[in-house]
Scaffold this motif. Structure first.
Motif, mmCIF file in Angstrom:
data_model
loop_
_atom_site.group_PDB
_atom_site.id
_atom_site.type_symbol
_atom_site.label_atom_id
_atom_site.label_comp_id
_atom_site.label_asym_id
_atom_site.label_seq_id
_atom_site.Cartn_x
_atom_site.Cartn_y
_atom_site.Cartn_z
ATOM 1 N N GLN A 11 0.818 -1.213 0.000
ATOM 2 C CA GLN A 11 0.000 0.000 0.000
ATOM 3 C C GLN A 11 0.853 1.265 0.000
ATOM 4 O O GLN A 11 0.605 2.196 -0.784
ATOM 5 C CB GLN A 11 -0.918 -0.005 1.220
ATOM 6 N N GLU A 12 1.828 1.307 0.892
ATOM 7 C CA GLU A 12 2.645 2.513 1.020
ATOM 8 C C GLU A 12 3.359 2.845 -0.286
ATOM 9 O O GLU A 12 3.397 4.010 -0.716
ATOM 10 C CB GLU A 12 3.662 2.328 2.144
ATOM 11 N N TYR A 13 3.886 1.815 -0.936
ATOM 12 C CA TYR A 13 4.636 2.051 -2.172
ATOM 13 C C TYR A 13 3.724 2.474 -3.312
ATOM 14 O O TYR A 13 3.988 3.479 -3.991
ATOM 15 C CB TYR A 13 5.410 0.787 -2.551
ATOM 16 N N THR A 14 2.648 1.755 -3.540
ATOM 17 C CA THR A 14 1.789 2.051 -4.693
ATOM 18 C C THR A 14 1.021 3.361 -4.517
ATOM 19 O O THR A 14 0.856 4.121 -5.477
ATOM 20 C CB THR A 14 0.799 0.908 -4.952
ATOM 21 N N GLU A 15 0.590 3.651 -3.296
ATOM 22 C CA GLU A 15 -0.148 4.899 -3.079
ATOM 23 C C GLU A 15 0.763 6.121 -3.175
ATOM 24 O O GLU A 15 0.284 7.229 -3.437
ATOM 25 C CB GLU A 15 -0.866 4.869 -1.729
ATOM 26 N N SER A 16 2.065 5.928 -3.012
ATOM 27 C CA SER A 16 2.995 7.045 -3.165
ATOM 28 C C SER A 16 3.041 7.546 -4.607
ATOM 29 O O SER A 16 3.481 8.671 -4.875
ATOM 30 C CB SER A 16 4.403 6.633 -2.703
ATOM 31 N N PHE A 17 2.562 6.717 -5.539
ATOM 32 C CA PHE A 17 2.480 7.110 -6.950
ATOM 33 C C PHE A 17 1.079 7.602 -7.314
ATOM 34 O O PHE A 17 0.814 7.909 -8.481
ATOM 35 C CB PHE A 17 2.862 5.931 -7.844
ATOM 36 N N GLY A 18 0.184 7.641 -6.343
ATOM 37 C CA GLY A 18 -1.178 8.099 -6.587
ATOM 38 C C GLY A 18 -2.109 7.018 -7.087
ATOM 39 O O GLY A 18 -3.232 7.308 -7.508
ATOM 40 N N TYR A 19 -1.675 5.773 -7.032
ATOM 41 C CA TYR A 19 -2.497 4.665 -7.513
ATOM 42 C C TYR A 19 -3.484 4.200 -6.447
ATOM 43 O O TYR A 19 -3.332 4.499 -5.259
ATOM 44 C CB TYR A 19 -1.616 3.486 -7.932
ATOM 45 N N GLY A 20 -4.496 3.442 -6.875
ATOM 46 C CA GLY A 20 -5.515 2.930 -5.961
ATOM 47 C C GLY A 20 -5.318 1.457 -5.676
ATOM 48 O O GLY A 20 -5.143 0.653 -6.604
ATOM 49 N N VAL A 21 -5.356 1.086 -4.406
ATOM 50 C CA VAL A 21 -5.208 -0.309 -3.982
ATOM 51 C C VAL A 21 -6.599 -0.921 -3.814
ATOM 52 O O VAL A 21 -7.391 -0.453 -2.999
ATOM 53 C CB VAL A 21 -4.438 -0.411 -2.661
ATOM 54 N N VAL A 22 -6.874 -1.956 -4.571
ATOM 55 C CA VAL A 22 -8.175 -2.630 -4.489
ATOM 56 C C VAL A 22 -8.343 -3.251 -3.104
ATOM 57 O O VAL A 22 -7.449 -3.938 -2.605
ATOM 58 C CB VAL A 22 -8.297 -3.714 -5.582
#
Length: 249
Positions: free
Chosen positions: A152-163
């Motif tokens: 979560q921390e890594y992907t959301e740092s790019f503005g992406y959404g975690v399902v």
């Protein structure tokens, strides 16, 4: 109930995982414009059956194919069809499970068809890396939340959404076992990881927004935003000293 595997069971499960991964990569040469998702599913089905295994997904809960093949805004559980033809620029998530010697292997990869957009390429790179970061946290003494937090921390740092609605899981004699393995969470929280656990870790990451919805076919899950999604998955083993990827290429 979490089922820990002994050395003999791990050896047998490793074979199922290797078959699952080999079947997944048998699809790679067909990731090109003009190929139908039904053709890809047939290739995967034949590969597993010829090796003496059974496709884990075929008939599971009524699913009508051997692989889940999801294109662009389809997150997971896409049903292969002769009418669905790949085109240049598509991103295609292929999720494959194989049942062999009494155990399941489960893995997924999102492929590029031809030349994809820079934003699609970046999403795939980040999601793939998030899987590696999640796996790195899957070691004895850590907790389930450590895996999800890393993703979560890594992907959301790019503005992406975690399902949120669909997550990873234990895997073994059954395709889905305890524990649940979310792709989000708080570090230091959740079940403690111990040797002998076998987990399917599978980040599903959307380019825009975390929301998803299920189509009328009862299977295909798409992003609410209409943006593309990426999905990568490995089955891993918690060892005495760390983690081992069982679905090796």
């Amino acid at each position: 109930m979490v089922i820990l595997k002994n050395a003999h069971e791990i050896e047998k499960m490793s074979e199922a995982c290797r078959l699952s991964n080999a079947a997944l990569w048998a699809a790679e040469p067909f990731m090109k414009p003009g190929v139908s998702t039904k053709e890809i599913d047939h290739v995967i089905h034949q590969f597993i059956v010829k090796a003496g295994g059974k496709p884990s997904f075929l008939g599971y809960g009524g699913f009508p194919a051997s692989a889940c093949i999801s294109i662009n805004d389809q997150v997971i559980h896409g049903i292969p069809s002769a009418k669905t033809i790949l085109k240049d620029g598509d991103v295609v998530s292929v999720d494959v499970g194989a049942y062999y010697n009494g155990f399941h292997g489960d893995n997924a990869y999102t492929f590029e068809v031809g030349t994809v957009s820079p934003e699609a390429k970046k999403l795939l790179e980040v999601t793939k890396e998030s899987l590696s970061l999640g796996i790195a946290q899957a070691k004895p003494g850590n907790r389930i939340g450590d895996i999800g937090h890393a993703i979560q921390e890594y992907t959301e740092s790019f503005g992406y959404g975690v399902v949120r609605e669909y997550i990873g899981h234990g895997v073994g004699k059954d395709l889905h076992e305890d524990p649940e393995v979310p792709n989000f969470g708080n570090p230091g929280r959740g079940m403690r990881l111990v040797p002998g656990m076998t987990l399917a870790i599978e980040p599903m990451i959307n380019l825009s927004g975390a929301g998803v919805r299920q189509l009328a076919d009862g299977w295909t899950v798409v992003t609410k935003s209409g943006s593309i999604s990426a999905h990568f998955e490995h089955t891993v083993l918690i060892t005495e000293t760390g983690v081992k990827i069982l679905t090796v290429h």
